[in-house]
Design an enzyme around this catalytic site. Sequence first.
Site, mmCIF file in Angstrom:
data_model
loop_
_atom_site.group_PDB
_atom_site.id
_atom_site.type_symbol
_atom_site.label_atom_id
_atom_site.label_comp_id
_atom_site.label_asym_id
_atom_site.label_seq_id
_atom_site.Cartn_x
_atom_site.Cartn_y
_atom_site.Cartn_z
ATOM 1 N N ASN A 107 0.854 -1.183 0.000
ATOM 2 C CA ASN A 107 0.000 0.000 0.000
ATOM 3 C C ASN A 107 0.892 1.235 0.000
ATOM 4 O O ASN A 107 2.054 1.176 0.401
ATOM 5 C CB ASN A 107 -0.892 0.012 1.245
ATOM 6 C CG ASN A 107 -1.845 1.199 1.275
ATOM 7 O OD1 ASN A 107 -2.497 1.505 0.276
ATOM 8 N ND2 ASN A 107 -1.933 1.875 2.409
ATOM 9 N N HIS A 109 0.804 5.178 1.495
ATOM 10 C CA HIS A 109 0.076 6.055 2.426
ATOM 11 C C HIS A 109 0.680 7.453 2.333
ATOM 12 O O HIS A 109 1.907 7.608 2.325
ATOM 13 C CB HIS A 109 0.194 5.531 3.857
ATOM 14 C CG HIS A 109 -0.545 6.364 4.853
ATOM 15 N ND1 HIS A 109 -1.914 6.335 4.966
ATOM 16 C CD2 HIS A 109 -0.107 7.281 5.761
ATOM 17 C CE1 HIS A 109 -2.295 7.182 5.913
ATOM 18 N NE2 HIS A 109 -1.214 7.766 6.406
#
Length: 220
Positions: A107, A109
């Site tokens: 991911n 962020h």
Amino acid sequence: MKNIVILISGRGSNMEAIVRACAAEKWPARVAAVLSNRPDASGLQFASRHGIATGVVDHKQFSGRESFDAAMRDAIDAYQPDLIVLAGFMRILTPGFVEHYAGRMLNIHPSLLPSFPGLHTHKQALEAGVKLHGATVHFVTPELDHGPIVLQAALDVLPGDTPESLADRLLDSEHVIYPRAVRWFVEDRLHVQDGVVQVVQPAEPQWFMAISPQAAGKQP
């Protein structure tokens, strides 16, 4: 040849950057599919134009997170993925889903983790008065925004910055570090020990610094 499945909820500009880098740099991988929880996600059109399979698992059609995650997992696993990439996928994932892809889900962020996890990171950064802000690519774990850090990008916070201007300036850096981190994964160069990620064969810097034109002009 590794299979990558990318999950998006909107435009998916980081997905676009990864697709382009995979082709241009001839990674030992292919983007097998781009999936979304929203049928109107514009990134699906980009993927289709590039010959990539697409699919939608509409979260509004499910009664809860567990049933949605089960359906999304089935859709992902149909492509036998080696890596799952979250690129603006706006869903909080259940622990069971995360554990199913442990060690093979990344991911990005929009903060320098562990600072400012969760939402509204640019607003949080400005309110805290930090002088550097950035983005982090990390492995996904059940604890939100706390997985092992692969790569970070930083940029200076300018007088007059707003959450919107920070987000806009940061996006270019995200498009640098996310494809780089994905390439390291597909090249089997990421080694995780005791929650710390190292790049091997050969080692490479795990940070990227974007200097604004204003700051660059002030350098001695």
